[in-house]
Design a protein around this motif. Sequence first.
Motif, PDB file in Angstrom:
ATOM      1  N   SER A 261      49.133  41.488  37.708  1.00 15.40           N
ATOM      2  CA  SER A 261      48.709  42.235  36.521  1.00 15.40           C
ATOM      3  C   SER A 261      49.718  43.337  36.250  1.00 15.40           C
ATOM      4  O   SER A 261      49.969  44.190  37.106  1.00 15.40           O
ATOM      5  CB  SER A 261      47.315  42.841  36.734  1.00 15.40           C
ATOM      6  OG  SER A 261      46.953  43.642  35.625  1.00 15.40           O
ATOM      7  N   LEU A 262      50.323  43.316  35.034  1.00 13.53           N
ATOM      8  CA  LEU A 262      51.260  44.347  34.597  1.00 13.53           C
ATOM      9  C   LEU A 262      50.640  45.088  33.427  1.00 13.53           C
ATOM     10  O   LEU A 262      50.206  44.472  32.448  1.00 13.53           O
ATOM     11  CB  LEU A 262      52.595  43.717  34.189  1.00 13.53           C
ATOM     12  CG  LEU A 262      53.593  44.621  33.462  1.00 13.53           C
ATOM     13  CD1 LEU A 262      54.111  45.708  34.398  1.00 13.53           C
ATOM     14  CD2 LEU A 262      54.756  43.809  32.894  1.00 13.53           C
ATOM     15  N   ARG A 263      50.603  46.425  33.525  1.00 12.89           N
ATOM     16  CA  ARG A 263      50.020  47.250  32.457  1.00 12.89           C
ATOM     17  C   ARG A 263      51.087  48.159  31.871  1.00 12.89           C
ATOM     18  O   ARG A 263      51.727  48.918  32.603  1.00 12.89           O
ATOM     19  CB  ARG A 263      48.856  48.077  32.996  1.00 12.89           C
ATOM     20  CG  ARG A 263      47.696  47.230  33.513  1.00 12.89           C
ATOM     21  CD  ARG A 263      46.593  48.098  34.107  1.00 12.89           C
ATOM     22  NE  ARG A 263      45.511  47.277  34.630  1.00 12.89           N
ATOM     23  CZ  ARG A 263      45.498  46.755  35.842  1.00 12.89           C
ATOM     24  NH1 ARG A 263      46.520  46.968  36.659  1.00 12.89           N
ATOM     25  NH2 ARG A 263      44.472  46.025  36.246  1.00 12.89           N
ATOM     26  N   ILE A 264      51.272  48.063  30.552  1.00 14.94           N
ATOM     27  CA  ILE A 264      52.205  48.920  29.820  1.00 14.94           C
ATOM     28  C   ILE A 264      51.408  49.598  28.722  1.00 14.94           C
ATOM     29  O   ILE A 264      50.969  48.951  27.768  1.00 14.94           O
ATOM     30  CB  ILE A 264      53.368  48.111  29.217  1.00 14.94           C
ATOM     31  CG1 ILE A 264      54.098  47.315  30.302  1.00 14.94           C
ATOM     32  CG2 ILE A 264      54.332  49.020  28.486  1.00 14.94           C
ATOM     33  CD1 ILE A 264      55.170  46.396  29.781  1.00 14.94           C
ATOM     34  N   GLY A 265      51.221  50.916  28.862  1.00 16.34           N
ATOM     35  CA  GLY A 265      50.349  51.601  27.914  1.00 16.34           C
ATOM     36  C   GLY A 265      48.943  51.031  28.027  1.00 16.34           C
ATOM     37  O   GLY A 265      48.348  50.975  29.086  1.00 16.34           O
ATOM     38  N   GLY A 266      48.404  50.549  26.913  1.00 13.26           N
ATOM     39  CA  GLY A 266      47.077  49.940  26.933  1.00 13.26           C
ATOM     40  C   GLY A 266      47.102  48.427  26.963  1.00 13.26           C
ATOM     41  O   GLY A 266      46.063  47.783  26.832  1.00 13.26           O
ATOM     42  N   ARG A 267      48.297  47.828  27.138  1.00 10.27           N
ATOM     43  CA  ARG A 267      48.416  46.373  27.130  1.00 10.27           C
ATOM     44  C   ARG A 267      48.515  45.836  28.557  1.00 10.27           C
ATOM     45  O   ARG A 267      49.038  46.506  29.445  1.00 10.27           O
ATOM     46  CB  ARG A 267      49.650  45.949  26.319  1.00 10.27           C
ATOM     47  CG  ARG A 267      49.662  46.514  24.901  1.00 10.27           C
ATOM     48  CD  ARG A 267      50.917  46.102  24.143  1.00 10.27           C
ATOM     49  NE  ARG A 267      52.145  46.512  24.792  1.00 10.27           N
ATOM     50  CZ  ARG A 267      52.661  47.732  24.714  1.00 10.27           C
ATOM     51  NH1 ARG A 267      52.024  48.685  24.033  1.00 10.27           N
ATOM     52  NH2 ARG A 267      53.811  48.019  25.314  1.00 10.27           N
ATOM     53  N   GLU A 268      48.032  44.622  28.731  1.00  7.03           N
ATOM     54  CA  GLU A 268      48.065  44.001  30.055  1.00  7.03           C
ATOM     55  C   GLU A 268      48.703  42.621  29.956  1.00  7.03           C
ATOM     56  O   GLU A 268      48.434  41.853  29.037  1.00  7.03           O
ATOM     57  CB  GLU A 268      46.653  43.872  30.640  1.00  7.03           C
ATOM     58  CG  GLU A 268      46.643  43.276  32.050  1.00  7.03           C
ATOM     59  CD  GLU A 268      45.251  43.253  32.667  1.00  7.03           C
ATOM     60  OE1 GLU A 268      45.133  42.899  33.842  1.00  7.03           O
ATOM     61  OE2 GLU A 268      44.284  43.587  31.944  1.00  7.03           O
ATOM     62  N   TYR A 269      49.572  42.302  30.931  1.00  8.11           N
ATOM     63  CA  TYR A 269      50.243  41.004  31.008  1.00  8.11           C
ATOM     64  C   TYR A 269      49.940  40.416  32.383  1.00  8.11           C
ATOM     65  O   TYR A 269      50.110  41.086  33.411  1.00  8.11           O
ATOM     66  CB  TYR A 269      51.751  41.164  30.809  1.00  8.11           C
ATOM     67  CG  TYR A 269      52.111  41.865  29.517  1.00  8.11           C
ATOM     68  CD1 TYR A 269      52.335  41.149  28.351  1.00  8.11           C
ATOM     69  CD2 TYR A 269      52.209  43.258  29.475  1.00  8.11           C
ATOM     70  CE1 TYR A 269      52.662  41.790  27.167  1.00  8.11           C
ATOM     71  CE2 TYR A 269      52.535  43.913  28.293  1.00  8.11           C
ATOM     72  CZ  TYR A 269      52.757  43.172  27.142  1.00  8.11           C
ATOM     73  OH  TYR A 269      53.073  43.809  25.964  1.00  8.11           O
ATOM     74  N   THR A 270      49.521  39.169  32.407  1.00  9.45           N
ATOM     75  CA  THR A 270      49.093  38.561  33.673  1.00  9.45           C
ATOM     76  C   THR A 270      49.886  37.313  34.046  1.00  9.45           C
ATOM     77  O   THR A 270      49.601  36.687  35.062  1.00  9.45           O
ATOM     78  CB  THR A 270      47.595  38.187  33.607  1.00  9.45           C
ATOM     79  OG1 THR A 270      47.388  37.291  32.498  1.00  9.45           O
ATOM     80  CG2 THR A 270      46.734  39.422  33.432  1.00  9.45           C
ATOM     81  N   THR A 271      50.861  36.959  33.226  1.00 10.27           N
ATOM     82  CA  THR A 271      51.654  35.752  33.510  1.00 10.27           C
ATOM     83  C   THR A 271      52.853  36.112  34.371  1.00 10.27           C
ATOM     84  O   THR A 271      53.672  36.941  33.995  1.00 10.27           O
ATOM     85  CB  THR A 271      52.137  35.092  32.213  1.00 10.27           C
ATOM     86  OG1 THR A 271      51.007  34.784  31.393  1.00 10.27           O
ATOM     87  CG2 THR A 271      52.903  33.814  32.522  1.00 10.27           C
ATOM     88  N   ALA A 272      52.953  35.485  35.542  1.00 13.84           N
ATOM     89  CA  ALA A 272      54.064  35.737  36.461  1.00 13.84           C
ATOM     90  C   ALA A 272      54.514  34.422  37.072  1.00 13.84           C
ATOM     91  O   ALA A 272      53.794  33.418  37.037  1.00 13.84           O
ATOM     92  CB  ALA A 272      53.644  36.715  37.551  1.00 13.84           C
TER      93      ALA A 272
END
Length: 582
Positions: A261-272
């Motif tokens: 789980s990567l969080r930048i500001g209020g956005r989240e990215y879960t693809t790795a």
Amino acid sequence: MKNLKSFPFERNRYFYGKLLSVDDFETEQKYFNDKRRTINRFLFGSGVVCGLNVVEVDDESISVEPGLALDFAGREIVIDEPVIKRIVELEGYDRGGSDPGFYYLCLEYQEEAAELMHNVAGTTGKSSGEYNKYKEGYRLFITHMEPERQVFSPRQLYEESRTVYSGQGIVIRQVLPRYLEMGTDTALRIEIENNGQQEEFSFEYELILSFLSHKGATVVRVNFNEKDHAKDQKYCLEIPVKAAYVNDVEAEAALSFGSFSLRIGGREYTTAEHITSKAHISARDSSQVLQEEYYKSAMDYIVDNTFHQSIYLAKLYVVKAADACMIERIECLPFHQSIMHTEITTAMIHKLADEIKKRPPAENVLNLEELGKFSEKKGKKAIRAAYGEVVFDLENVLPGDVLYSDKIIHGLGFEPVTIVLGYEVDDGISDGYTVFGDASVFRKQDEAFEASLGAKVDVQGSFIIGMKIQKNEDAASVKVHWTAMRHHARKSEIQKKKYMYIQPDIPDLYTNESIVFTAVMEGFQDERLKWSVKDMDGGVIDKNGKYTAPDTTGVFQINVSGTSYPEMKATTFVVVREKKEL
């Protein structure tokens, strides 16, 4: 030179009356070019030999300084005078494309036909003009793309780097040594790169460890939050891990599915990327394994890596504004594509020698002939002994597996010794107990753990403990106690000339790296040894000679002496260098 195949080598054979054609002369050139380029590739590798530094001229322009490089095929690339270019003028610049905040400046070999001349043998219907020469040159361009395959560099021989995530201006890599000695401590490195992401970010993911452990556990949680660090473009986390006491296995650190789980500001990215870092664990010294594996596969390794690959001279961090492209900063050789050639190697050796000369004088080999006769009277202290303990990790170990300890220096010299072994069991009920001898005689008591022990003693004053697991219901580790005994009745006659020295002599280490020193002693029956580091901030060394370097760089003095005979001593130095990050 589109044909990059060098093998097999063929050269012309000349004889009187031979009619020479264009093919013959091209074969002549190709033979010598292929030989030279093969030597370049196999002996020196690829990368920058000297120069080619990239510097900022003004806010929008760079200069590539004169220098020499060898490319992936061993071809020489020469820039003989500074090349000044605006970023927007470089090949590959995209005025309207997406802006990741950086460019890679790349260099490639390029040749072109030159000097057009009349062809006196020109045939009807074809141009009578031909080019007289090939001009060897280069091509400079910029790109957002990283190398398609792993960059060929010496670093990849001893450690493996895998990309966990790349996107949104964030790159996360996981680095693990390729070769480990069983039972040793190492670090799994997480390298984070911020390529222009302005918002604070954080990430986490879970790793499943196989034949590795972190604080006794086989699952480790990787956490990073940029707000906990000083703002920078690069960060590095080191996770301590321990190799299991098993021989000839592949250890793994695998990304747990769905845990990223990567969080930048209020956005989240879960693809790795579902990567798995691997390391080979063995009972042998990791440096020895590295050399053996390299020489075993060097030919295939180098030939297989002869794929088209640019030399990445610099990483240019930029900001686009209208039609301008402004330079923030420049990072030279981002993938460490450089060649350690003879001149710089010699200079570093001379510099090291000068540094050692500035230290207080000391002898690495001490003649002990003047120490006098051996004072121990016959019959007094007839038996000499040393003792210690080793803890074996039983994670992922099955009945029938055989575990081995690191090399243990008993400190009783080079004469024959007797090793007594026993293992300590904590059954969770009583205060625990220690088993010596044949453990199978206690089977009728329904023991939860059973193992057989053995010791292999060498002539260099050390031994290795082996343990074969017979039964294990719930033990996570087991402690083995050892006692080494030497009987004076077995000692040989003391030689007249006595001396001692330390091996290895003047080794190179990185900060926080460890090495085991051995005191080589001849001509006497030595006492127990006492190890020490002269400098207060020069690292630490234990009673078995295992030295761990400090956080700081420098040249530090290692001393060893006999417990009963302080005059009997030897000295060496260790050079501690800063570990370069990728």
